[in-house]
Scaffold this motif. Structure first.
Motif, mmCIF file in Angstrom:
data_model
loop_
_atom_site.group_PDB
_atom_site.id
_atom_site.type_symbol
_atom_site.label_atom_id
_atom_site.label_comp_id
_atom_site.label_asym_id
_atom_site.label_seq_id
_atom_site.Cartn_x
_atom_site.Cartn_y
_atom_site.Cartn_z
ATOM 1 N N GLU B 161 35.914 -49.063 -12.441
ATOM 2 C CA GLU B 161 36.203 -49.337 -11.033
ATOM 3 C C GLU B 161 36.057 -48.048 -10.246
ATOM 4 N N VAL B 162 34.832 -47.719 -9.956
ATOM 5 C CA VAL B 162 34.565 -46.470 -9.242
ATOM 6 C C VAL B 162 35.021 -46.598 -7.790
ATOM 7 N N TRP B 163 35.549 -45.524 -7.339
ATOM 8 C CA TRP B 163 36.107 -45.439 -5.993
ATOM 9 C C TRP B 163 35.029 -45.604 -4.936
ATOM 10 N N VAL B 164 35.340 -46.438 -3.966
ATOM 11 C CA VAL B 164 34.466 -46.577 -2.804
ATOM 12 C C VAL B 164 35.242 -46.075 -1.603
ATOM 13 N N GLU B 165 34.755 -45.020 -0.999
ATOM 14 C CA GLU B 165 35.467 -44.473 0.159
ATOM 15 C C GLU B 165 34.930 -45.172 1.402
ATOM 16 N N LYS B 166 35.728 -46.091 1.898
ATOM 17 C CA LYS B 166 35.268 -46.905 3.030
ATOM 18 C C LYS B 166 34.956 -46.048 4.246
ATOM 19 N N GLU C 44 31.701 -30.032 -15.450
ATOM 20 C CA GLU C 44 30.573 -29.590 -14.628
ATOM 21 C C GLU C 44 29.253 -30.142 -15.168
ATOM 22 N N GLU C 45 29.143 -30.197 -16.481
ATOM 23 C CA GLU C 45 27.943 -30.791 -17.069
ATOM 24 C C GLU C 45 27.834 -32.259 -16.682
ATOM 25 N N LEU C 46 28.974 -32.921 -16.728
ATOM 26 C CA LEU C 46 29.009 -34.342 -16.385
ATOM 27 C C LEU C 46 28.578 -34.535 -14.931
ATOM 28 N N ARG C 47 29.095 -33.653 -14.067
ATOM 29 C CA ARG C 47 28.737 -33.741 -12.651
ATOM 30 C C ARG C 47 27.218 -33.573 -12.482
ATOM 31 N N ASP C 48 26.660 -32.646 -13.249
ATOM 32 C CA ASP C 48 25.212 -32.429 -13.148
ATOM 33 C C ASP C 48 24.435 -33.635 -13.656
ATOM 34 N N GLU C 49 24.933 -34.240 -14.736
ATOM 35 C CA GLU C 49 24.241 -35.406 -15.288
ATOM 36 C C GLU C 49 24.170 -36.541 -14.268
ATOM 37 N N TRP C 50 25.183 -36.599 -13.419
ATOM 38 C CA TRP C 50 25.267 -37.693 -12.442
ATOM 39 C C TRP C 50 24.624 -37.327 -11.108
ATOM 40 N N ARG C 51 24.032 -36.142 -11.065
ATOM 41 C CA ARG C 51 23.509 -35.627 -9.791
ATOM 42 C C ARG C 51 22.591 -36.613 -9.072
ATOM 43 N N ASP C 52 21.687 -37.258 -9.809
ATOM 44 C CA ASP C 52 20.692 -38.109 -9.149
ATOM 45 C C ASP C 52 21.030 -39.589 -9.272
ATOM 46 N N ARG C 53 22.302 -39.885 -9.471
ATOM 47 C CA ARG C 53 22.676 -41.272 -9.679
ATOM 48 C C ARG C 53 23.420 -41.787 -8.457
ATOM 49 N N PRO C 54 23.616 -43.098 -8.380
ATOM 50 C CA PRO C 54 24.223 -43.641 -7.160
ATOM 51 C C PRO C 54 25.719 -43.343 -7.048
ATOM 52 N N VAL C 55 26.263 -42.769 -8.083
ATOM 53 C CA VAL C 55 27.689 -42.462 -8.092
ATOM 54 C C VAL C 55 27.798 -40.965 -8.382
ATOM 55 N N GLU C 56 28.748 -40.286 -7.739
ATOM 56 C CA GLU C 56 28.867 -38.846 -7.963
ATOM 57 C C GLU C 56 30.266 -38.503 -8.454
ATOM 58 N N LEU C 57 30.329 -37.442 -9.243
ATOM 59 C CA LEU C 57 31.617 -36.973 -9.742
ATOM 60 C C LEU C 57 32.087 -35.855 -8.820
ATOM 61 N N LEU C 58 33.267 -36.055 -8.253
ATOM 62 C CA LEU C 58 33.775 -35.103 -7.264
ATOM 63 C C LEU C 58 35.023 -34.418 -7.776
ATOM 64 N N GLN C 59 35.169 -33.171 -7.399
ATOM 65 C CA GLN C 59 36.416 -32.467 -7.684
ATOM 66 C C GLN C 59 37.220 -32.455 -6.394
ATOM 67 N N LEU C 60 38.350 -33.125 -6.409
ATOM 68 C CA LEU C 60 39.172 -33.229 -5.205
ATOM 69 C C LEU C 60 40.447 -32.424 -5.409
ATOM 70 N N ALA C 61 41.257 -32.383 -4.371
ATOM 71 C CA ALA C 61 42.500 -31.617 -4.465
ATOM 72 C C ALA C 61 43.343 -32.082 -5.647
ATOM 73 N N SER C 62 43.408 -33.412 -5.862
ATOM 74 C CA SER C 62 44.309 -33.911 -6.895
ATOM 75 C C SER C 62 43.608 -34.150 -8.226
ATOM 76 N N GLY C 63 42.327 -33.832 -8.319
ATOM 77 C CA GLY C 63 41.658 -34.006 -9.597
ATOM 78 C C GLY C 63 40.220 -34.448 -9.440
ATOM 79 N N TRP C 64 39.683 -34.951 -10.546
ATOM 80 C CA TRP C 64 38.274 -35.369 -10.583
ATOM 81 C C TRP C 64 38.171 -36.873 -10.446
ATOM 82 N N ARG C 65 37.105 -37.294 -9.771
ATOM 83 C CA ARG C 65 36.950 -38.721 -9.548
ATOM 84 C C ARG C 65 35.490 -39.072 -9.250
ATOM 85 N N PHE C 66 35.058 -40.210 -9.783
ATOM 86 C CA PHE C 66 33.741 -40.719 -9.429
ATOM 87 C C PHE C 66 33.825 -41.463 -8.105
ATOM 88 N N ARG C 67 32.769 -41.324 -7.324
ATOM 89 C CA ARG C 67 32.735 -42.030 -6.048
ATOM 90 C C ARG C 67 31.309 -42.472 -5.771
#
Lengths: 180, 292, 180
Positions: B161-166, C44-67
């Motif tokens: 369930e990947v996050w969707v930022e509306k 960081e490797e994971l983030r790079d692997e996802w670079r060209d994909r429709p979902v990205e791995l982000l490092q946010l204040a509270s942690g890591w998350r795909f978006r």
């Protein structure tokens, strides 16, 4: 739209979905209509692309959805030390009867199990969204008829009831066992 | 038909695992002849889902054919458990007692001579209904296990369930001409508008061009050349009506004191600039130097 | 555990997570402690692997998350179409006055509406790119003169302001309506 781009749109939508997405849902992603054949082909390609990854794309009763492979659950469980409880035998037997004999009344279940079925048991299954009332039997008291839902199939990774493990033919096994 | 109901040491079909833990010790099978402590009985009672489950256990443990159950020993054993449980004041579900009565009834019917069967028919075995129920229950019991073996959502796998930022996409309100019209009508209804708020199409065009001119002059000012030649304010490709409107807008702006028209002397170029600009540009500007 | 296997565990956990996972959360996935350095490198490797994909791995204040990437949002939106928001009456009336009476100052608008015009209202229209300051009136305070932009015309599908509903006709409709 280019098929490769359409596939990425499907991937994004499926990765983000909060429930399985039906072909109709997936069609609605695109402004220009995508033929069902193309859509199905793209989904199958996507499923193949994910074949060796920790997450798999599955076709379920109500549509397509990504889920983590079972082998990763032991790790994921550590994130939430509160393990979901395993259902008791009473719950699982009640579920099995509803699954294989549906639609059934509570009376039918009690008849087969030979004991009273606590309200709590049915409630657990209803709250999980696995079982619901599909009608009433026209006998005194108009007891509710219970059946399984699409969510039940989705949650067990099945497309339809025919994919369930077949009932074992017990008589034969027994006789064979005795002959030995 | 009659065979001895002797418990054997064979591993019962369905009791591969100890079915109860008594005092920390796994109990692989029920103690039959020993004294059963009430605590242990209570655990046993919980281990069985009901009388059918208990009967199946006894049958499987004795390794007899469910289609040919020796009723006398089975009934005797079943009653022994039930009595033990009652003696321990355990709260025994009524179903256990009902089943006891059923067993006794079947057993006694089997002792009676068979009624003469109709020609070509076999008299029904008094055990038939019990056997049917036992088989059906066991089938469901096994089905429950194989259902339990399937991967269950949240237990054996997690949904992705990947996050969707509306807010990544900003939805802007849509405005139609009708909305604008309604808004204006709403203002009129508030009644404070009098005749001079009626706006004709021509006036609207002039007003639009007032904005265009102000923008032209503002941009010129931002580029450091606040003075714009009169001729360069007009786009000759737009046709006479537009040129007229543009000129009217210019005059209206001058009338409203928003721009300043200037000419150093007769027949020299006319310059425009924003009135506002005069506030912060040099006062003694020599128009003559611009010429050239 | 092999780093490549650990990376797949991280991927599964992050894809299934319903909130950002902190480094501490991610550590807890593994029985054997993973050093913070290794963990960070794998992420960081994971983030790079996802670079060209429709979902990205982000490092946010509270942690890591795909978006899901912003460019996929227009498609995802179609799955759950929401009603477009509407401007408040105050915004619409202010816009109407700027449209029909431009160039106008805030004071002009307040005079016509009979109420104060909040800065926020003008700002909404400016940020939309529909209204801008075209000059200042040479009166005390040098109030800004507001006018509509070309973008406003474009967004409403107009070539020029003269294509707007003529107000004479509007006023007549209103007068007729009031007479009845």
């Amino acid at each position: 739209m280019e098929p490769s781009k359409a596939k990425r749109v499907l991937e994004a939508a499926l990765l983000a979905a909060q429930q399985p997405l039906s072909l109709r849902d997936l069609q609605s992603l695109f402004e220009d209509v995508l033929s069902p054949d193309v859509l199905r082909r793209l989904l199958e390609e996507l499923r193949d692309e994910w074949r060796d990854r920790p997450v798999e794309l599955l076709q379920l009763a109500s549509g397509w959805r990504f889920r983590t492979r079972a082998e990763y659950m032991p790790y994921l469980e550590r994130l939430n030390p509160e393990k979901p409880p395993r259902y008791s035998r009473a719950v699982m037997e009640t579920l099995a009867i509803i699954v294989y004999k549906q639609p059934v009344t509570r009376g039918d279940i009690e008849q087969i199990r030979g004991v009273q079925v606590a309200t709590q048991i049915i409630k657990v299954l209803e709250e999980r969204g696995w079982v619901d009332v599909v009608g009433h039997r026209e006998t005194p008291g108009r007891p509710a008829l219970l059946a399984t839902t699409k969510k039940f199939l989705d949650d067990l990774g099945l497309r339809n009831l025919a994919e369930l493990p077949p009932l074992e033919a017990l008589n034969q096994t027994l006789e064979l066992a005795n002959e030995r | 038909m009659v065979s001895d109901f002797q418990p054997t040491l064979d591993v019962p079909v369905q009791a591969l695992l100890p079915f109860a833990m008594i005092y920390g010790q796994p109990m692989a099978e029920m103690p039959l002849d020993l004294y059963i402590p009430p605590d242990a009985l209570a655990v046993m009672l919980e281990a069985f889902e009901g009388p059918l489950d208990l009967l199946l256990y006894l049958i499987r443990k004795a390794n007899v054919d469910v289609l040919d159950i020796p009723m006398a020993p089975l009934t005797a054993q079943y009653l022994k458990y039930v009595e033990a449980m009652q003696a321990s004041n355990l709260e025994l579900a009524a179903e256990y007692l009902v089943m006891a009565a059923v067993l006794i009834e079947i057993k006694s019917r089997m002792l009676l001579p068979k009624p003469p069967a109709a020609i070509g028919e076999e008299g029904e075995d008094p055990r038939a209904e019990l056997v049917r129920r036992l088989i059906e229950y066991e089938q469901m019991k096994l089905a429950a296990r194989s259902l339990d073996d399937l991967d269950h959502a949240d237990r054996d796998f997690a949904w992705v369930e990947v996050w969707v930022e509306k807010s990544l996409i900003q939805r802007l309100p849509e405005v139609t001409l009708d909305d604008l019209k309604d808004a204006w009508l709403g203002l009129l209804r508030q009644a404070s508008l009098n005749k001079h708020h009626q706006i004709r199409r021509e006036e609207l065009s002039v007003r639009e061009h007032m904005g265009i001119i102000l923008r032209q002059l503002r941009d010129a000012g931002e580029q450091g050349a606040p003075h714009v030649r009169f001729e360069s304010m007009f786009d000759l490709t737009q046709g006479v009506p537009v040129l007229v409107v543009h000129f009217l807008a210019m005059l209206e702006l001058a009338r409203e004191n928003l721009l300043e028209l200037s000419q150093a002397e007769a027949f020299t170029p006319i310059y425009l600039r924003l009135k506002a600009m005069s506030m912060d540009s040099e006062v003694n500007f020599d128009y003559g130097t611009i010429e050239g």
